[in-house]
Design a protein around this motif. Structure first.
Motif, PDB file in Angstrom:
ATOM      1  N   ASN A 176      -4.315 -13.048  -7.531  1.00 44.39           N
ATOM      2  CA  ASN A 176      -3.651 -12.628  -6.297  1.00 44.39           C
ATOM      3  C   ASN A 176      -3.878 -11.176  -5.894  1.00 44.39           C
ATOM      4  O   ASN A 176      -3.255 -10.706  -4.950  1.00 44.39           O
ATOM      5  CB  ASN A 176      -2.144 -12.942  -6.331  1.00 44.39           C
ATOM      6  CG  ASN A 176      -1.871 -14.422  -6.119  1.00 44.39           C
ATOM      7  OD1 ASN A 176      -2.527 -15.072  -5.311  1.00 44.39           O
ATOM      8  ND2 ASN A 176      -0.937 -14.974  -6.867  1.00 44.39           N
ATOM      9  N   ASP A 177      -4.775 -10.476  -6.576  1.00 48.88           N
ATOM     10  CA  ASP A 177      -5.133  -9.122  -6.123  1.00 48.88           C
ATOM     11  C   ASP A 177      -6.449  -8.695  -6.764  1.00 48.88           C
ATOM     12  O   ASP A 177      -6.581  -7.567  -7.245  1.00 48.88           O
ATOM     13  CB  ASP A 177      -4.021  -8.128  -6.472  1.00 48.88           C
ATOM     14  CG  ASP A 177      -4.136  -6.825  -5.684  1.00 48.88           C
ATOM     15  OD1 ASP A 177      -4.828  -6.818  -4.643  1.00 48.88           O
ATOM     16  OD2 ASP A 177      -3.546  -5.817  -6.108  1.00 48.88           O
ATOM     17  N   LEU A 178      -7.453  -9.577  -6.735  1.00 45.12           N
ATOM     18  CA  LEU A 178      -8.696  -9.299  -7.447  1.00 45.12           C
ATOM     19  C   LEU A 178      -9.629  -8.472  -6.563  1.00 45.12           C
ATOM     20  O   LEU A 178     -10.661  -8.942  -6.104  1.00 45.12           O
ATOM     21  CB  LEU A 178      -9.368 -10.582  -7.918  1.00 45.12           C
ATOM     22  CG  LEU A 178     -10.396 -10.360  -9.041  1.00 45.12           C
ATOM     23  CD1 LEU A 178      -9.705  -9.941 -10.322  1.00 45.12           C
ATOM     24  CD2 LEU A 178     -11.227 -11.611  -9.279  1.00 45.12           C
ATOM     25  N   THR A 179      -9.247  -7.229  -6.346  1.00 38.78           N
ATOM     26  CA  THR A 179     -10.073  -6.271  -5.625  1.00 38.78           C
ATOM     27  C   THR A 179     -10.968  -5.525  -6.613  1.00 38.78           C
ATOM     28  O   THR A 179     -10.810  -5.639  -7.839  1.00 38.78           O
ATOM     29  CB  THR A 179      -9.190  -5.262  -4.893  1.00 38.78           C
ATOM     30  OG1 THR A 179      -8.417  -4.537  -5.865  1.00 38.78           O
ATOM     31  CG2 THR A 179      -8.242  -5.964  -3.924  1.00 38.78           C
ATOM     32  N   ASP A 245      -0.786  -7.983   3.679  1.00 34.78           N
ATOM     33  CA  ASP A 245      -0.868  -6.559   3.370  1.00 34.78           C
ATOM     34  C   ASP A 245       0.145  -5.753   4.179  1.00 34.78           C
ATOM     35  O   ASP A 245       0.792  -4.832   3.664  1.00 34.78           O
ATOM     36  CB  ASP A 245      -2.277  -6.039   3.636  1.00 34.78           C
ATOM     37  CG  ASP A 245      -3.309  -6.595   2.672  1.00 34.78           C
ATOM     38  OD1 ASP A 245      -2.919  -7.104   1.606  1.00 34.78           O
ATOM     39  OD2 ASP A 245      -4.514  -6.531   2.987  1.00 34.78           O
ATOM     40  N   ALA A 246       0.284  -6.102   5.458  1.00 36.55           N
ATOM     41  CA  ALA A 246       1.235  -5.394   6.314  1.00 36.55           C
ATOM     42  C   ALA A 246       2.658  -5.549   5.785  1.00 36.55           C
ATOM     43  O   ALA A 246       3.436  -4.581   5.755  1.00 36.55           O
ATOM     44  CB  ALA A 246       1.132  -5.924   7.745  1.00 36.55           C
ATOM     45  N   ARG A 254       6.413   1.824   4.115  1.00 39.82           N
ATOM     46  CA  ARG A 254       5.216   2.383   4.736  1.00 39.82           C
ATOM     47  C   ARG A 254       4.803   1.593   5.979  1.00 39.82           C
ATOM     48  O   ARG A 254       3.632   1.484   6.316  1.00 39.82           O
ATOM     49  CB  ARG A 254       4.079   2.418   3.708  1.00 39.82           C
ATOM     50  CG  ARG A 254       4.420   3.323   2.526  1.00 39.82           C
ATOM     51  CD  ARG A 254       3.604   3.035   1.286  1.00 39.82           C
ATOM     52  NE  ARG A 254       2.219   3.375   1.439  1.00 39.82           N
ATOM     53  CZ  ARG A 254       1.291   3.213   0.474  1.00 39.82           C
ATOM     54  NH1 ARG A 254       1.664   2.699  -0.701  1.00 39.82           N
ATOM     55  NH2 ARG A 254       0.042   3.549   0.677  1.00 39.82           N
ATOM     56  N   ALA A 255       5.804   1.034   6.670  1.00 36.55           N
ATOM     57  CA  ALA A 255       5.523   0.239   7.854  1.00 36.55           C
ATOM     58  C   ALA A 255       4.823   1.064   8.929  1.00 36.55           C
ATOM     59  O   ALA A 255       4.071   0.513   9.746  1.00 36.55           O
ATOM     60  CB  ALA A 255       6.815  -0.362   8.413  1.00 36.55           C
ATOM     61  N   GLY A 256       5.061   2.384   8.928  1.00 35.30           N
ATOM     62  CA  GLY A 256       4.442   3.246   9.921  1.00 35.30           C
ATOM     63  C   GLY A 256       2.938   3.325   9.796  1.00 35.30           C
ATOM     64  O   GLY A 256       2.263   3.766  10.735  1.00 35.30           O
ATOM     65  N   THR A 257       2.386   2.909   8.667  1.00 34.43           N
ATOM     66  CA  THR A 257       0.928   2.937   8.479  1.00 34.43           C
ATOM     67  C   THR A 257       0.260   1.637   8.915  1.00 34.43           C
ATOM     68  O   THR A 257      -0.972   1.546   8.896  1.00 34.43           O
ATOM     69  CB  THR A 257       0.578   3.193   6.999  1.00 34.43           C
ATOM     70  OG1 THR A 257       0.996   2.061   6.213  1.00 34.43           O
ATOM     71  CG2 THR A 257       1.274   4.444   6.474  1.00 34.43           C
TER      72      THR A 257
END
Length: 272
Positions: A176-179, A245-246, A254-257
């Protein structure tokens, strides 16, 4: 040394290392990387370890620190992850593996989507009991805590959740996060780290994260070209990722980003 780091080190008597090294573990240096956690390289005798201090609320949707140790351990047993040695309430101790070709030999590049897809295929083949992380339920939990979300997006996202399943699909063990940031090269192999969101779930969401828009990576994962139904499921997954991601950023103040118009466009324009 922070009180949290000192408290974690004080549990060393319970760490699963045999034979037990002489003396006590020492902090060598901080390790780079991580959106929310902080990691430290330790030396305990000749043993090198990583101690990760968790930076997220343990009640964060999708997170399961206790199961992380079990699932990472199962992956480590077949050479897909570093061996975990102890899981505390807010930290994890694992074997340290480098990412230095001079030390570890030539091997797959974590930045190579094809290499990540091959690693993901091996992870998905693991038969390990785990909790189920259903995409729609996960979205609902995140939305409930994220605060202001553009009102049209939850319904759009649910359409893509329904489109995630290709015929014959069954839940698989997902990282679930294999970056690239969560893969390390070690002794000619690619290993996965940071298993905190691992659970049974949709292979297509996991593949969309690992493969990006690489058709070669998708083919390497499937070991063939995808069917029309599989392309549709993968398109739905790719549409969902910006929204996932949002929500993650919104959950952590960090919704402002977040570029909500871009997220909306991704959900509105997905195709296969």
């Amino acid at each position: 040394m922070s009180p949290r780091l000192a408290a974690a080190l004080a549990t060393c008597g319970a760490w699963a290392i045999d034979p037990r090294p002489a003396g006590e573990p020492r902090v060598l240096r901080p390790l780079p990387g991580g959106e929310s956690n902080e990691s430290w390289l330790l030396a305990w005798g000749d043993t090198r370890l990583v101690l990760r201090l968790d930076g997220l609320d343990p009640a964060t949707p999708g997170l399961d620190r206790a199961e992380e140790v079990t699932l990472q351990g199962a992956a480590a047993a077949v050479g897909l992850a570093p061996q975990p040695r102890f899981g505390g309430a807010d930290f994890l101790v694992s074997d340290y593996v480098g990412d230095d070709p001079a030390e570890d030999g030539a091997g797959p590049d974590p930045a190579d989507a094809v290499a990540r897809a091959r690693l993901l295929r091996a992870i998905h083949a693991l038969q390990v009991p785990a909790r189920r992380l259903a995409p729609a339920a996960y979205l609902a939990a995140c939305e409930a805590r994220a605060g202001a979300v553009p009102p049209a997006l939850p319904a759009l996202a649910r359409v893509h959740c329904a489109a995630l399943a290709a015929p014959g699909d069954a839940p698989v063990l997902c990282h679930n996060d294999l970056t690239a940031a969560n893969c390390l090269r070690h002794r000619g192999r690619l290993l996965a780290i940071d298993w905190e969101y691992a659970a049974l779930g949709s292979r297509w969401l996991d593949l969309a994260r690992a493969a990006g828009d690489s058709a070669a990576a998708v083919a390497a994962y499937l070991q063939r070209t995808p069917t029309r139904a599989e392309r549709s499921a993968l398109a739905a997954a790719r549409a969902l990722l910006p929204y996932l991601d949002a929500l993650w950023y919104a959950l952590h103040g960090r919704a402002g980003t977040v570029d909500w118009p871009a997220v909306t466009r991704a959900l509105e324009t997905a195709d296969d």
